[in-house]
Design a protein around this motif. Structure first.
Motif, mmCIF file in Angstrom:
data_model
loop_
_atom_site.group_PDB
_atom_site.id
_atom_site.type_symbol
_atom_site.label_atom_id
_atom_site.label_comp_id
_atom_site.label_asym_id
_atom_site.label_seq_id
_atom_site.Cartn_x
_atom_site.Cartn_y
_atom_site.Cartn_z
ATOM 1 N N ILE A 196 2.807 8.931 -6.392
ATOM 2 C CA ILE A 196 3.380 10.285 -6.291
ATOM 3 C C ILE A 196 4.449 10.456 -7.367
ATOM 4 O O ILE A 196 4.471 11.446 -8.107
ATOM 5 N N ARG A 197 5.314 9.448 -7.473
ATOM 6 C CA ARG A 197 6.379 9.483 -8.470
ATOM 7 C C ARG A 197 5.783 9.615 -9.877
ATOM 8 O O ARG A 197 6.206 10.450 -10.675
ATOM 9 N N MET A 218 0.827 -1.215 0.000
ATOM 10 C CA MET A 218 0.000 0.000 0.000
ATOM 11 C C MET A 218 0.861 1.265 0.000
ATOM 12 O O MET A 218 0.695 2.156 -0.828
ATOM 13 N N SER A 219 1.864 1.320 0.958
ATOM 14 C CA SER A 219 2.698 2.508 1.035
ATOM 15 C C SER A 219 3.511 2.675 -0.248
ATOM 16 O O SER A 219 3.661 3.785 -0.760
ATOM 17 N N GLU A 220 4.010 1.531 -0.770
ATOM 18 C CA GLU A 220 4.772 1.597 -2.027
ATOM 19 C C GLU A 220 3.879 2.091 -3.151
ATOM 20 O O GLU A 220 4.319 2.815 -4.041
ATOM 21 N N ASP A 221 2.573 1.710 -3.074
ATOM 22 C CA ASP A 221 1.637 2.135 -4.110
ATOM 23 C C ASP A 221 1.486 3.646 -4.112
ATOM 24 O O ASP A 221 1.550 4.284 -5.156
ATOM 25 N N ILE A 222 1.288 4.222 -2.909
ATOM 26 C CA ILE A 222 1.080 5.676 -2.833
ATOM 27 C C ILE A 222 2.337 6.404 -3.307
ATOM 28 O O ILE A 222 2.264 7.348 -4.097
ATOM 29 N N ILE A 223 3.482 5.955 -2.829
ATOM 30 C CA ILE A 223 4.732 6.624 -3.226
ATOM 31 C C ILE A 223 4.976 6.453 -4.723
ATOM 32 O O ILE A 223 5.410 7.373 -5.412
ATOM 33 N N ALA A 272 -1.308 8.230 6.181
ATOM 34 C CA ALA A 272 -0.925 6.824 6.390
ATOM 35 C C ALA A 272 0.375 6.708 7.186
ATOM 36 O O ALA A 272 0.822 5.588 7.492
ATOM 37 N N GLY A 273 0.980 7.860 7.498
ATOM 38 C CA GLY A 273 2.204 7.858 8.301
ATOM 39 C C GLY A 273 3.422 7.331 7.557
ATOM 40 O O GLY A 273 4.369 6.818 8.164
ATOM 41 N N LEU A 274 3.433 7.478 6.250
ATOM 42 C CA LEU A 274 4.589 7.004 5.472
ATOM 43 C C LEU A 274 5.808 7.876 5.768
ATOM 44 O O LEU A 274 5.661 9.080 6.012
ATOM 45 N N PRO A 275 7.009 7.284 5.758
ATOM 46 C CA PRO A 275 8.209 8.060 6.081
ATOM 47 C C PRO A 275 8.420 9.208 5.088
ATOM 48 O O PRO A 275 8.377 8.982 3.867
ATOM 49 N N ILE A 276 8.646 10.419 5.624
ATOM 50 C CA ILE A 276 8.835 11.593 4.759
ATOM 51 C C ILE A 276 10.056 11.405 3.862
ATOM 52 O O ILE A 276 10.066 11.809 2.694
ATOM 53 N N ILE A 278 10.027 11.824 -0.205
ATOM 54 C CA ILE A 278 10.899 12.749 -0.944
ATOM 55 C C ILE A 278 11.810 11.987 -1.910
ATOM 56 O O ILE A 278 11.851 12.295 -3.111
ATOM 57 N N THR A 279 12.537 11.002 -1.392
ATOM 58 C CA THR A 279 13.555 10.369 -2.243
ATOM 59 C C THR A 279 12.943 9.472 -3.313
ATOM 60 O O THR A 279 13.304 9.566 -4.488
ATOM 61 N N LYS A 280 12.009 8.601 -2.902
ATOM 62 C CA LYS A 280 11.450 7.666 -3.893
ATOM 63 C C LYS A 280 10.332 8.296 -4.724
ATOM 64 O O LYS A 280 10.203 8.013 -5.914
ATOM 65 N N GLY A 281 9.521 9.155 -4.088
ATOM 66 C CA GLY A 281 8.385 9.746 -4.800
ATOM 67 C C GLY A 281 8.775 10.978 -5.601
ATOM 68 O O GLY A 281 8.778 10.950 -6.831
ATOM 69 N N LEU A 282 9.130 12.062 -4.878
ATOM 70 C CA LEU A 282 9.361 13.346 -5.547
ATOM 71 C C LEU A 282 10.663 13.357 -6.350
ATOM 72 O O LEU A 282 10.657 13.605 -7.552
#
Lengths: 225, 230
Positions: free
Chosen positions: B9-10, B1-6, B45-49, B53-57
């Motif tokens: 974002i990417r 799930m968290s990987e999905d959101i990130i 969801a409390g995903l690590p910022i 930043i690094t994987k998404g943005l």
């Protein structure tokens, strides 16, 4: 020698706007950018007030790096002289789309919407270019009615024509500058304005062929034609 | 799930979509969540910022940079993506310190006195925001003293000066001179740019760097800023 001025309706050219913002001709435009240009073009007409003003004056003489135009107007530029020594008359003009569009673009930029500001700025550049084309067409009709032809437009700030000579352009228009004014550095406010000259002379080919860039050594000039 | 959101974002950074109302590179994306909505979901969801930043943005911007170099993307496409990252970073900025993430630093940009042009400066600003910097844009036609005062107050790593006219480019040298006279020159790197500016001119006025275009400017800032970090 009276100054003529008028308002004009213009059509925004999407293809040219794409070029202004950095696309080349054969690039597939993204849906995001395409819809942005369409939306802003639709609303741009409410933000622009396309006006032009011009005066046609006799060229008294032109030689070396100086030309004297009726009304004690002196143009100092070798490149300008190359045109005016071929001409009987010169049209001196200023065109603008007013300040609202650039004010809106500046506000968008302040709000961090740089893409939107860039697109709106490009629409403004295209719009003012269209007003200049319209004024040029009008001056061309007047020249044609007298059996004469016109040259390309040429503006202070290019080649060897010092931007300070904007003062002579504005002096020639005797105050009828459709709301455009000069800063101390001779930049025009509103910025989306174009001023300059158009040579008027006999249809022997020299005036129509005139290209200031062919007399200029600045090979890397972004405005080179 | 968290990987999905990130991952989303990417993907939306690559598509240059800030909100659900934006189109993407291709048609038909309106209505799907953009970077802003996805960021809200990621934070909820409390995903690590750091991952956002690094994987998404940054991960998205890396792809955008590659596409630009390959000629697939043009300047407006890059701006759309950088704007999406800039919008996300504005939300994330106050949370960086508590997440143990160092800010990349502050950059001040300005167009010098008597010059009214600001589109080039604006493009550099948004690309720098997209690269993760805090950018303070002073605007155009800015007095030398105002720029010096801003450097003293905000202590940026890099000062970016812009001029579009041959008649105003010399003011960039005046700013550098004023920084020296104020004792601030050693504390800030200065990069210059604008249509009439060249590498040679930059050297002649004592600037630390020159950006021929927005992307080069960001690359030069990255080098200069890393050299000033303690």
């Amino acid at each position: 020698m009276s100054v003529s001025s008028d308002r004009v309706d213009i059509e925004i050219d999407k293809k040219q706007i794409c070029q202004y913002i950095g696309y080349n001709d054969d690039h597939h435009l993204s849906a995001r950018i395409s819809s942005l240009i369409d939306d802003y073009s639709k609303h741009a007409h409410q933000l622009i007030n396309p006006l032009y003003s011009y005066v046609i004056r006799k060229v008294e003489w032109a030689r070396g790096t100086m030309a004297l135009v009726e009304g004690s107007i002196i143009f100092k530029s070798w490149v300008v002289v190359q045109l005016l020594e071929q001409c009987q008359q010169v049209a001196i003009f200023v065109v603008t789309i007013g300040k609202y569009l650039e004010d809106t673009a500046a506000q968008l930029a302040r709000d961090g919407l740089i893409l939107q500001a860039t697109v709106l700025d490009a629409i403004g550049s295209n719009a003012v270019e269209k007003v200049a084309e319209h004024a040029q067409g009008k001056i061309g009709q007047i020249a044609e009615s007298k059996g004469l032809v016109i040259s390309r437009r040429f503006s202070p700030g290019y080649c060897d024509w010092n931007i300070g000579q904007q003062r002579m352009i504005f002096a020639a228009l005797t105050g009828n500058t459709v709301g455009v004014r000069l800063t101390g550095e001779c930049l025009m406010i509103p910025q989306k304005s174009i001023s300059g000259i158009i040579g008027i002379g006999p249809p022997d080919g020299n005036v129509e062929r005139y290209n200031p860039c062919s007399f200029c050594e600045k090979q890397d000039c972004p405005g080179r034609r | 799930m968290s990987e999905d959101i990130i991952g989303l974002i990417r993907e939306n950074v690559i598509q240059g979509r800030i909100t659900k109302d934006d189109e993407g590179m291709e048609e038909g994306m309106v209505g799907q969540p953009g970077v802003s909505e996805l960021l809200d979901s990621a934070l909820a969801a409390g995903l690590p910022i750091r991952d956002i930043i690094t994987k998404g943005l940054s991960g998205g911007m890396d792809v955008v940079g590659q596409k630009f170099e390959a000629g697939e993307y043009f300047i407006p496409d890059m701006l759309a993506s950088a704007e999406a990252v800039g919008a996300a970073m504005e939300v994330l900025q106050p949370r960086l310190a508590s997440s143990g993430i160092d800010s990349k630093g502050t950059i001040i940009v300005a167009t010098v006195k008597d010059d009214l042009h600001d589109i080039g400066k604006n493009i550099v600003s948004i690309l720098l925001r997209g690269a993760g910097y805090i950018v303070k844009d002073l605007g155009n036609n800015i007095d030398t003293q105002v720029i010096v005062d801003a450097v003293r107050k905000d202590k940026p790593q890099v000062l970016g000066l812009s001029a579009l006219l041959t008649s105003t480019m010399a003011r960039m040298g005046d700013v550098i001179q004023a920084l020296e006279e104020s004792g601030l020159r050693d504390q800030v790197k200065v990069i210059v740019g604008g249509a009439p500016v060249s590498e040679e001119f930059a050297r002649s006025i004592g600037a630390d760097g020159y950006g021929a275009d927005g992307f080069q400017a960001v690359a030069v800032v990255e080098t200069l800023a890393s050299g000033t970090q303690s």
